[in-house]
Design an enzyme around this catalytic site. Structure first.
Site, short mmCIF file in Angstrom:
data_model
loop_
_atom_site.label_atom_id
_atom_site.label_comp_id
_atom_site.label_asym_id
_atom_site.label_seq_id
_atom_site.Cartn_x
_atom_site.Cartn_y
_atom_site.Cartn_z
N GLU A 62 41.99 89.30 83.12
CA GLU A 62 41.75 88.09 83.29
C GLU A 62 42.00 87.09 82.61
OE1 GLU A 62 39.99 86.89 85.85
OE2 GLU A 62 39.92 88.89 86.74
N SER A 117 5.29 100.45 133.53
CA SER A 117 5.23 101.40 133.99
C SER A 117 5.29 102.84 133.78
CB SER A 117 6.01 101.83 136.16
OG SER A 117 5.32 100.93 136.94
#
Length: 675
Positions: free
Chosen positions: A84, A348
């Site tokens: 870097e 149901s």
């Protein structure tokens, strides 16, 4: 080529270079620059294993932590500097050579292609500025970088860089990166792992260790070559580390289940437990079933609609162990766990509990009921008239038939006879909280429940009346204290064995000739029982079914309730998903039927009348009874003698709000139709 752009770039470069020439390095060290709490020295993540010892995933802290430079391997520091900013220890925040090299490339390409950023500049950009590629932003970045170098030493800047830079997959800083990718603290990283991480900041989405293997390897090779070129490592070291494979900790499996375990740990030990770590959790999960459940639910739901959601929960009926729990179709898109937390109307699927409550009150399954609609006075001139799902009328049916066909009218009449308060108390015992204020509409699933609650409430049917509490954690080992915490099964008797068995036999009919008759072939291979559920306007579709060893519930619907379209019913969409999952789930278990309790009485009856079958009855069947509820008279229509009619329980409700409407009432009628 854009002349104005080239002129701007050249002027920018000359300005920065002239500024750099005037800077005198400072050796002043600033204190207290750590932006987050320091990483504990002995932290280790929480590891989760399934019930068979297979690794499932980890639970990681959400907080960011700071790592001092002395805990960051020297090799990693060198690797980052090499790839870097090789002149990091020589420049004063901006690298004149790097800028000159970048200027040439920018002029050639006619755009801001390279910035010649130093580690200090990258830190400034990540900490204070945006990622916009502009001359103004670069100039501001350069000025701030030089100012930073006056305030902090190189080691401090490097420490800040490692703690602020992004490493992909949500990992901000080296502490999170080391933990996420290698399950380590930074000081534990190997040289090969360091060379992998050093290449990430260039493009975190592309070069992180979980990215494409070939791209990650190429980037690692670039880092090592650069280190060798700068004589930081030998060529031999370069080749050795390049060839060395690195084991990366993969992303966790079963995200919905893991998230629920995290919640349970916080509930048991407090919120600090995740940050402290150091635990090994044995989950009740069966990882293979969990994977099957995730795929089956996702594929089944998305075939219906890409926007629809669903949930699936599978329980071991003997222990309550949650073998699989899927709270949605895609955890990344929506981590909301619908299996445990979404409250929806059950339709149901509530009916079997009402029929079981009736059995407990001495009402026999062979009793004959009429589904002629009845209007109920709700007060305020409002009348409620429940109707069957398709507005059809069957006439007289036994309770067994009424449940199989999911008859609404008879179920409301049955609840009216049982009594709402009695049913609410009964439902609470089996693990399903209900609100009495909903009145008779409870018969059609008007209250809201979670899938977890519904599955728990059905489990006593499969276990002979025992309710196992759903369990997701079996035991916990604390690696720091070397102690075990056991979570034994919690099982409570809530139903009589006879009620549980007879209810199950009724629910078998649902899957052979009732609303889930599409599962008939499954029941021929594996004894099973279950019930469908569909709410008003096709908003929710349910199926809960079980074998002697496993119970599984499935729910489908939209998060913001809306109709799923005609045909969006529990039997049509939820039951097939249940079957696809259960066909594989039961293969490793012995095939067995539900055991009949000794106290259950079996007698031959005429199903059309509910009386004992006479010799001339054209249709006979064996029916099951709780002792004392079986018929004692023979069928009058086919040769019986001294008969009294089978008493049909009164329709009159116990609660005032359930009273039938007075004859000739002119109030408006509100019809309710649910499957």
């Amino acid at each position: 080529m854009n002349f104005r752009f080239c002129r701007k770039v050249t002027l920018f470069g000359l300005l920065v270079i002239s500024m750099a020439a005037c800077i005198v390095p400072s050796a002043l060290a600033q204190e207290g620059f750590a932006a987050y709490p320091h990483l504990p020295p002995s932290y280790s993540s929480i590891k989760v294993f399934d019930s068979k010892g297979q690794f499932v995933g980890r639970l990681l802290p959400e907080k960011r932590y700071w790592v001092s430079i002395d805990r960051i391997p020297a090799f990693l520091q060198k690797a980052v500097i090499a790839v870097e900013d090789s002149r990091f220890y020589e420049h004063n925040g901006i690298d004149v050579r790097g800028i000159a090299r970048a200027l040439v490339k920018d002029v050639v390409k006619g755009r801001m292609a390279e910035g010649g950023s130093t580690i200090t500049q990258q830190l400034i950009k990540n900490k204070f500025l945006s990622s916009e590629k502009s001359i103004d932003r670069k100039l501001k970045e350069g000025v701030m970088a030089m100012d930073f170098e006056k305030k902090y030493t190189k080691k401090q800047i490097l420490e800040m860089y490692f703690n602020e830079i992004y490493y992909g997959n949500g990992a901000w800083g080296i502490a999170q990166a080391a933990r996420i990718y290698f399950d380590k603290s930074p000081q534990e990283l190997t040289e090969a792992e360091c060379s992998l991480l050093a290449g990430v900041p260039k493009n975190p989405g592309r070069y992180n260790p979980l990215g494409k293997a070939e791209e990650v390897s190429r980037r690692k090779a670039v880092v090592l070559k650069r280190m060798a070129d700068l004589n930081m490592i030998t060529t031999r070291q370069q080749q050795k580390l390049k060839a060395q494979r690195v084991a990366v900790t993969r992303a966790g499996q079963a995200p919905y289940y893991l998230a629920h375990i995290k919640g349970k740990l916080i509930e048991q030990f407090g919120p600090q437990v995740i940050e402290q770590g150091g635990l090994e959790v044995t989950a009740a999960m069966d990882l293979e079933l969990q994977k099957l459940a995730e795929k089956t639910l996702h594929d089944g739901v998305k075939r219906i609609s890409p926007q629809m959601e669903g949930a699936l929960l599978c329980l071991d009926t003997n222990t309550g162990d949650v073998l699989a729990a899927v709270g949605g179709t895609d955890y990344k898109q929506s981590p909301y766990n619908r299996a445990f937390f979404a409250k929806r109307q059950p339709g149901s699927t509530i009916k079997p509990l009402i029929y079981a409550a009736a059995l407990e009150k001495g009402i026999a399954t062979s009793s004959i009921w009429s589904d002629t609609p009845v209007a109920y006075n709700r007060g305020n001139n409002e009348v409620w008239k429940p109707l069957n799902y398709g507005r059809e009328q069957y006439g007289e049916l036994s309770l067994r038939q009424a449940l199989a066909y999911s008859n609404n009218v008879i179920t409301v009449k049955l609840l009216d006879t049982v009594g709402v308060p009695y049913f609410v108390d009964f439902a609470g015992k089996v693990g399903l909280p209900m609100r009495a204020e909903n009145g008779l509409s409870l018969a059609l699933g008007s209250d809201e429940v979670t899938l977890n609650e519904l599955v728990r409430a059905y489990s006593p049917f499969a276990t002979g009346g025992l309710r196992p509490e759903p369990r997701t954690i079996i035991r916990i080992y604390d690696r720091n204290r070397r102690t075990w915490t056991e979570n034994p099964p919690v099982i409570t008797p809530v139903l009589s064995p006879a009620t549980a068995y007879i209810s199950t036999q009724m629910l078998k009919d649902v899957m052979t000739y009732g609303t889930a008759k599409g599962l008939k072939k499954f029941t021929q291979l594996y004894p099973a029982a279950g019930k469908t559920g569909t709410t008003d306007d096709y908003r929710d579709a349910w199926f809960v079914g079980y074998t002697p060893g496993i119970i599984t519930g499935v729910w489908l619907g939209y998060d913001k309730p809306k109709p799923g379209g005609k045909g969006f019913t529990g039997g049509t969409v939820a039951a097939p998903i249940w079957e696809r999952f259960m066909r594989q789930a039961v293969t490793s278990r012995p095939v067995a039927d539900f055991q009949k309790p000794e106290m259950v009485v079996s007698v031959a009856i005429d199903p059309a009348t509910g009386y004992l079958a006479a010799p001339d009855c054209p249709d006979k069947r064996d029916e099951l009874y709780i002792p004392g509820t079986q018929p004692t008279e023979y069928c009058l229509q086919h040769g019986g003698e001294s008969l009294n009619p089978v008493a049909m329980p009164p329709v009159q409700p116990e609660a005032p709000e359930g009273q039938p409407a007075p004859e000739g009432a002119q109030e408006p009628i509100q019809e309710e139709i649910k499957e």
